[in-house]
Write a protein that holds these residues in place. Structure first.
Motif, PDB file in Angstrom:
ATOM      1  N   SER A  37       8.074   4.976   2.325  1.00 44.95           N
ATOM      2  CA  SER A  37       7.331   5.864   1.834  1.00 44.95           C
ATOM      3  C   SER A  37       6.833   5.655   0.286  1.00 44.95           C
ATOM      4  CB  SER A  37       7.793   7.460   2.026  1.00 44.95           C
ATOM      5  OG  SER A  37       8.198   7.457   3.373  1.00 44.95           O
ATOM      6  N   LEU A  38       6.448   4.538   0.066  1.00 43.98           N
ATOM      7  CA  LEU A  38       6.177   4.087  -1.515  1.00 43.98           C
ATOM      8  C   LEU A  38       4.775   4.825  -2.063  1.00 43.98           C
ATOM      9  CD1 LEU A  38       7.330   0.584  -1.388  1.00 43.98           C
ATOM     10  CD2 LEU A  38       8.144   2.195  -3.061  1.00 43.98           C
ATOM     11  N   LYS A  39       5.009   5.267  -3.215  1.00 48.58           N
ATOM     12  CA  LYS A  39       3.800   5.775  -3.851  1.00 48.58           C
ATOM     13  C   LYS A  39       3.347   5.258  -4.993  1.00 48.58           C
ATOM     14  CE  LYS A  39       6.309  10.643  -3.041  1.00 48.58           C
ATOM     15  NZ  LYS A  39       6.761  11.760  -3.565  1.00 48.58           N
ATOM     16  N   PRO A  40       2.065   5.239  -5.465  1.00 48.89           N
ATOM     17  CA  PRO A  40       1.584   4.620  -6.619  1.00 48.89           C
ATOM     18  C   PRO A  40       2.644   4.740  -7.768  1.00 48.89           C
ATOM     19  CG  PRO A  40      -0.208   5.743  -5.384  1.00 48.89           C
ATOM     20  CD  PRO A  40       1.021   6.069  -4.824  1.00 48.89           C
ATOM     21  N   PHE A  83      14.230   6.278  -0.937  1.00 38.71           N
ATOM     22  CA  PHE A  83      15.158   4.897  -1.129  1.00 38.71           C
ATOM     23  C   PHE A  83      16.520   5.056  -0.840  1.00 38.71           C
ATOM     24  CE2 PHE A  83      12.310   3.761  -5.152  1.00 38.71           C
ATOM     25  CZ  PHE A  83      11.253   4.007  -4.381  1.00 38.71           C
ATOM     26  N   THR A  84      17.191   3.823  -0.377  1.00 42.36           N
ATOM     27  CA  THR A  84      18.463   3.842  -0.123  1.00 42.36           C
ATOM     28  C   THR A  84      19.035   2.554  -0.755  1.00 42.36           C
ATOM     29  OG1 THR A  84      17.873   4.969   2.104  1.00 42.36           O
ATOM     30  CG2 THR A  84      20.055   3.601   2.019  1.00 42.36           C
ATOM     31  N   GLN A  90       0.991  -1.186  -0.111  1.00 41.28           N
ATOM     32  CA  GLN A  90      -0.167  -0.081  -0.056  1.00 41.28           C
ATOM     33  C   GLN A  90       1.054   1.155   0.118  1.00 41.28           C
ATOM     34  OE1 GLN A  90      -2.512  -0.266   3.343  1.00 41.28           O
ATOM     35  NE2 GLN A  90      -4.171  -1.297   2.187  1.00 41.28           N
ATOM     36  N   ALA A  91       0.300   2.324  -0.513  1.00 43.78           N
ATOM     37  CA  ALA A  91       1.008   3.727  -0.655  1.00 43.78           C
ATOM     38  C   ALA A  91       1.537   4.111   1.095  1.00 43.78           C
ATOM     39  CB  ALA A  91       0.239   4.567  -1.035  1.00 43.78           C
ATOM     40  N   GLY A  92       2.655   4.416   0.961  1.00 45.39           N
ATOM     41  CA  GLY A  92       3.183   4.695   2.316  1.00 45.39           C
ATOM     42  C   GLY A  92       4.029   3.474   3.019  1.00 45.39           C
ATOM     43  N   GLY A  93       3.890   2.618   2.280  1.00 44.85           N
ATOM     44  CA  GLY A  93       4.645   1.185   2.802  1.00 44.85           C
ATOM     45  C   GLY A  93       6.171   1.122   2.385  1.00 44.85           C
ATOM     46  N   SER A  94       6.767   0.070   2.678  1.00 47.87           N
ATOM     47  CA  SER A  94       7.784  -0.304   2.378  1.00 47.87           C
ATOM     48  C   SER A  94       8.169  -1.505   1.676  1.00 47.87           C
ATOM     49  CB  SER A  94       8.878  -0.038   3.710  1.00 47.87           C
ATOM     50  OG  SER A  94       8.859   1.188   4.440  1.00 47.87           O
ATOM     51  N   LEU A  95       9.552  -1.573   0.868  1.00 48.14           N
ATOM     52  CA  LEU A  95       9.811  -2.959   0.459  1.00 48.14           C
ATOM     53  C   LEU A  95      11.218  -2.804   0.422  1.00 48.14           C
ATOM     54  CD1 LEU A  95       7.474  -3.698  -2.641  1.00 48.14           C
ATOM     55  CD2 LEU A  95       7.838  -4.924  -0.423  1.00 48.14           C
ATOM     56  N   ARG A  96      12.007  -4.110   0.507  1.00 44.18           N
ATOM     57  CA  ARG A  96      13.456  -4.299  -0.008  1.00 44.18           C
ATOM     58  C   ARG A  96      13.640  -5.248  -0.760  1.00 44.18           C
ATOM     59  NH1 ARG A  96      18.671  -5.820   3.839  1.00 44.18           N
ATOM     60  NH2 ARG A  96      17.977  -7.806   3.489  1.00 44.18           N
ATOM     61  N   LEU A  97      14.521  -4.548  -1.844  1.00 44.20           N
ATOM     62  CA  LEU A  97      14.777  -5.397  -3.012  1.00 44.20           C
ATOM     63  C   LEU A  97      16.080  -5.780  -2.705  1.00 44.20           C
ATOM     64  CD1 LEU A  97      13.406  -3.352  -5.984  1.00 44.20           C
ATOM     65  CD2 LEU A  97      12.222  -4.925  -4.796  1.00 44.20           C
TER      66      LEU A  97
END
Length: 123
Positions: free
Chosen positions: A85-88, A68-69, A13-20
Motif C-alpha cells: 500500500s505504498l504512498k507517494p 510495512f513488514t 505506482q501508489a498502492g503497489g508493493s516492493l520488497r527491499l
C-alpha cells in the motif's frame, strides 16, 4: 570489513508493493539488531523499522504500521522490508542499518549503514 548491501528499490505506482533486501557480511549477523531508515529529499533521515537478533522485538514507525513488514533470515544474513500500500510520501532513499544494541539502532546511531536504495512512488 562490514558490508550492508540493499536491493529491491525502484519505481512503483501508489498502492503497489516492493520488497527491499539487505545482505550483510563481515559481522555476526545472527546477534545483531537490524533496521531500516529512509531519507526523503530535503528531510532528515528517519527510522522505519527494526528487528532484534532473534526475530522478535519488532518496532515500526507509526507512518508505516500496518503497511510495512520487517523480517530476517539469519541463515542468509539478510533482512527484508516488505512494503505494501505504498504512498507517494514513502518516496525516499531507504537505508539498511545494523547495531549490536536495538536501542542505539532505533535512536539513529547504528554501528553500520548500507549505501541506500531509491524507492519512488508515483501518484
Amino acid at each position: 570489513q562490514v558490508q550492508l548491501v540493499e536491493s529491491g528499490g525502484g519505481l512503483v505506482q501508489a498502492g503497489g508493493s516492493l520488497r527491499l533486501s539487505c545482505a550483510a557480511s563481515g559481522l555476526p549477523f545472527s546477534i545483531y539488531a537490524m533496521g531500516w531508515f529512509r531519507q526523503a529529499p530535503g528531510k532528515e533521515r528517519e527510522f522505519v523499522a527494526s528487528i532484534k537478533w532473534g526475530g522478535g522485538s519488532i518496532v515500526y514507525a507509526d507512518s508505516v504500521k500496518g503497511r510495512f513488514t520487517i523480517s530476517r533470515d539469519n541463515a542468509k544474513n539478510t533482512v527484508y522490508l516488505q512494503m505494501n500500500s505504498l504512498k507517494p510520501e514513502d518516496t525516499a532513499v531507504y537505508y539498511c542499518a545494523a547495531d549490536s544494541q536495538t536501542r542505539t539502532l532505533v535512536a539513529g546511531t547504528p554501528d553500520y549503514w548500507g549505501q541506500g536504495t531509491q524507492v519512488t512512488v508515483s501518484s
